[in-house]
Enzyme design. Structure first.
Site, mmCIF file in Angstrom:
data_model
loop_
_atom_site.group_PDB
_atom_site.id
_atom_site.type_symbol
_atom_site.label_atom_id
_atom_site.label_comp_id
_atom_site.label_asym_id
_atom_site.label_seq_id
_atom_site.Cartn_x
_atom_site.Cartn_y
_atom_site.Cartn_z
ATOM 1 N N GLU A 105 0.852 -1.202 0.000
ATOM 2 C CA GLU A 105 0.000 0.000 0.000
ATOM 3 C C GLU A 105 0.883 1.246 0.000
ATOM 4 O OE1 GLU A 105 -2.424 1.589 -0.722
ATOM 5 O OE2 GLU A 105 -4.000 1.644 0.789
ATOM 6 N N ASP A 106 0.322 2.354 -0.457
ATOM 7 C CA ASP A 106 1.112 3.593 -0.505
ATOM 8 C C ASP A 106 1.337 4.193 0.874
ATOM 9 O OD1 ASP A 106 -1.592 4.341 -0.238
ATOM 10 O OD2 ASP A 106 -1.579 5.761 -1.901
ATOM 11 N N ASP A 109 -2.653 6.061 6.988
ATOM 12 C CA ASP A 109 -2.984 7.359 7.573
ATOM 13 C C ASP A 109 -3.855 7.088 8.806
ATOM 14 O OD1 ASP A 109 -3.051 10.262 7.347
ATOM 15 O OD2 ASP A 109 -5.052 10.108 6.515
ATOM 16 N N PHE A 158 0.159 16.474 4.291
ATOM 17 C CA PHE A 158 -0.439 15.836 3.113
ATOM 18 C C PHE A 158 0.608 15.758 2.012
ATOM 19 C CE2 PHE A 158 -3.029 15.201 -0.618
ATOM 20 C CZ PHE A 158 -3.926 14.255 -0.160
ATOM 21 N N ARG A 171 0.048 11.692 -9.324
ATOM 22 C CA ARG A 171 0.595 10.349 -9.086
ATOM 23 C C ARG A 171 1.886 10.136 -9.867
ATOM 24 N NH1 ARG A 171 -3.508 7.428 -6.432
ATOM 25 N NH2 ARG A 171 -5.622 7.824 -7.155
HETATM 26 P P1 IMP Z 1 -6.439 5.720 5.734
HETATM 27 O O1 IMP Z 1 -7.606 4.808 5.590
HETATM 28 O O2 IMP Z 1 -6.824 7.004 6.462
HETATM 29 O O3 IMP Z 1 -5.236 5.061 6.373
HETATM 30 O O4 IMP Z 1 -6.078 6.257 4.307
HETATM 31 C C1 IMP Z 1 -5.451 5.538 3.375
HETATM 32 C C2 IMP Z 1 -5.600 6.186 1.997
HETATM 33 O O5 IMP Z 1 -5.800 7.616 2.079
HETATM 34 C C3 IMP Z 1 -4.323 6.001 1.237
HETATM 35 O O6 IMP Z 1 -4.302 4.785 0.540
HETATM 36 C C4 IMP Z 1 -4.296 7.222 0.338
HETATM 37 O O7 IMP Z 1 -5.026 6.968 -0.851
HETATM 38 C C5 IMP Z 1 -5.020 8.305 1.125
HETATM 39 N N1 IMP Z 1 -4.062 9.217 1.813
HETATM 40 C C6 IMP Z 1 -3.830 9.307 3.136
HETATM 41 N N2 IMP Z 1 -2.900 10.255 3.403
HETATM 42 C C7 IMP Z 1 -2.533 10.771 2.219
HETATM 43 C C8 IMP Z 1 -1.582 11.780 1.818
HETATM 44 O O8 IMP Z 1 -0.873 12.412 2.626
HETATM 45 N N3 IMP Z 1 -1.488 12.012 0.483
HETATM 46 C C9 IMP Z 1 -2.237 11.357 -0.450
HETATM 47 N N4 IMP Z 1 -3.111 10.403 -0.124
HETATM 48 C C10 IMP Z 1 -3.269 10.109 1.187
HETATM 49 MG MG MG Z 2 -5.885 8.500 -2.751
#
Ligand code: IMP
Ligand code: MG
Length: 190
Positions: A105-106, A109, A158, A171
Site C-alpha cells: 500500500e502507498d 494514515d 499531506f 501520481r
Molecule cells: P487511511 O484509511 O486514512 O489510512 O487512508 C489511506 C488512503 O488515504 C491512502 O491509501 C491514500 O489513498 C489516502 N491518503 C492518506 N494520506 C494521504 C496523503 O498524505 N497524500 C495522499 N493520499 C493520502
Molecule cells: Mg488517494
C-alpha cells in the site's frame, strides 16, 4: 484540469527524493526476500496509489512470488481524508486461502482502509497476512493497526507523488512532495 501545467509548482517542498526512495526500497526488498524465501507468496498491489512502489519493490525481491491487484474505494471520502468504509472496486484474481499474502500500500494514515481490508482478507484464511506501506503517518491513526513493513515514517502532512494523489492528480510526480497549501490549482473545480 489544474491550471498550472508544471506539477512541481504545486509542491511546497520535497519530502523524499528519488534517490532516497531507491535506497530504502532496495533495503525493504532485501528484507522481504529473506522473510519470504521458500514461501508461496502473493504480493497484492492496492491500486492506484501503490502502483510505483509495488513495481519498484517487487523488482527488488529475489524470491518467487505471484502478483495480484485490488482496487478499493472509500465511501464518502474527500480528497484529503478517507471515510474508511471500503468498497472493493476490483478484487484479486487468485485465491489466497493457505497462502502468504503481503499487501503493498502507498500510505497508512487513519488506518481505517487497511483495517477493513485486512479483516476482509483474513476471512479468506491466508496462511499469513502482512502489510507493507511505503509511508506511515502514525500521528493520524484512528484504529489499532500498524504496518508490518514501513518505508518511511512521516509527519502529519499531506503528501503527493510517487503514486499518491490529490483529487486524482500528481501520481506521476517521481518523488514524494508536500503539497503547497496556497495553491488552488490541484482541484478540478479550481
Ligand atoms: P487511511 O484509511 O486514512 O489510512 O487512508 C489511506 C488512503 O488515504 C491512502 O491509501 C491514500 O489513498 C489516502 N491518503 C492518506 N494520506 C494521504 C496523503 O498524505 N497524500 C495522499 N493520499 C493520502
Ligand atoms: Mg488517494
Amino acid at each position: 484540469m489544474p491550471e498550472k501545467t508544471d506539477m512541481n509548482k504545486d509542491i511546497a517542498r520535497t519530502l523524499l527524493s528519488q534517490e532516497q526512495l531507491v535506497v530504502r526500497i532496495a533495503e525493504l526488498g532485501a528484507q522481504l526476500s529473506e522473510d519470504y524465501e521458500g514461501k508461496d507468496v502473493i504480493l497484492v498491489c492496492i491500486l492506484k496509489g501503490a502502483v510505483h512502489f509495488f513495481s519498484d519493490l517487487s523488482r527488488r525481491m529475489t524470491c518467487h512470488l505471484e502478483m495480484d491487484f485490488m482496487a478499493i474505494s472509500s465511501y464518502g471520502n474527500s480528497a484529503r481524508k478517507t471515510s474508511g468504509i471500503v468498497r472493493i472496486a476490483k478484487d484479486m484474481d487468485s485465491s489466497i486461502t493457505g497462502r502468504h499474502v503481503l499487501i503493498v500500500e502507498d500510505i497508512m494514515d487513519s488506518g481505517l482502509t487497511l483495517k477493513h481490508l485486512t479483516s476482509l482478507l483474513e476471512s479468506r484464511q491466508p496462511a499469513s497476512l502482512k502489510i507493507c506501506c511505503l509511508l506511515d503517518k502514525p500521528e493520524r491513526r484512528e484504529c489499532d493497526i500498524a504496518p508490518d513493513y514501513v518505508g518511511f515514517t512521516i509527519p502529519n502532512e499531506f503528501v503527493l507523488g510517487y503514486g499518491l494523489d490529490y483529487d486524482g492528480y500528481y501520481r506521476n510526480v517521481p518523488y514524494v512532495g508536500i503539497m503547497d497549501p496556497a495553491t488552488p490549482a490541484h482541484t478540478r473545480e479550481g
